[in-house]
Motif scaffolding. Sequence first.
Motif, PDB file in Angstrom:
ATOM      1  N   UNK A  90       0.835  -1.199   0.000  1.00 37.37           N
ATOM      2  CA  UNK A  90       0.000   0.000   0.000  1.00 37.37           C
ATOM      3  C   UNK A  90       0.868   1.246   0.000  1.00 37.37           C
ATOM      4  N   UNK A  91       1.891   1.261   0.829  1.00 28.39           N
ATOM      5  CA  UNK A  91       2.799   2.405   0.884  1.00 28.39           C
ATOM      6  C   UNK A  91       3.449   2.653  -0.472  1.00 28.39           C
ATOM      7  N   UNK A  92       3.901   1.591  -1.102  1.00 25.84           N
ATOM      8  CA  UNK A  92       4.523   1.699  -2.424  1.00 25.84           C
ATOM      9  C   UNK A  92       3.530   2.222  -3.448  1.00 25.84           C
ATOM     10  N   UNK A  93       2.325   1.678  -3.433  1.00 25.82           N
ATOM     11  CA  UNK A  93       1.268   2.077  -4.371  1.00 25.82           C
ATOM     12  C   UNK A  93       0.909   3.548  -4.180  1.00 25.82           C
ATOM     13  N   UNK A  94       0.849   3.997  -2.916  1.00 23.06           N
ATOM     14  CA  UNK A  94       0.515   5.392  -2.637  1.00 23.06           C
ATOM     15  C   UNK A  94       1.621   6.354  -3.062  1.00 23.06           C
ATOM     16  N   UNK A  95       2.810   5.826  -3.281  1.00 20.78           N
ATOM     17  CA  UNK A  95       3.900   6.650  -3.817  1.00 20.78           C
ATOM     18  C   UNK A  95       3.812   6.761  -5.336  1.00 20.78           C
TER      19      UNK A  95
END
Length: 114
Positions: A90-95
Amino acid sequence: MLSTAVKVYIAAAPIDMRKSIDSLSMLVRPMFDQDALSGHVFVFYGRRRDKIKVLVYDRTGFWLMYKRFESGSLADPSAIAQRGLSLAELTTWLEGIDIGVRRRVHAVSATVIS
């Protein structure tokens, strides 16, 4: 903080990004078949996929995180919603990084000589 037991749920369809905490929390049951007070992470996105809202309950109240991409948009959320995400993904996707590609693990065969 969020534990690793927390699940991430992503809406399969875009929503009206004008919705507030109360409106989003009321969508959790019909969209995800979950309780909004569960502590899980619920992700909503707009039609153009350039805005995202993340709703989380932490025992004392709701957190609503909002992100607007200055350029570009999210990778296809509906495809990701079907397979789910970990908190790290999720963190990667939100970046803004496309996480549609999974690492492949290659099996290595070994021969035992006796």
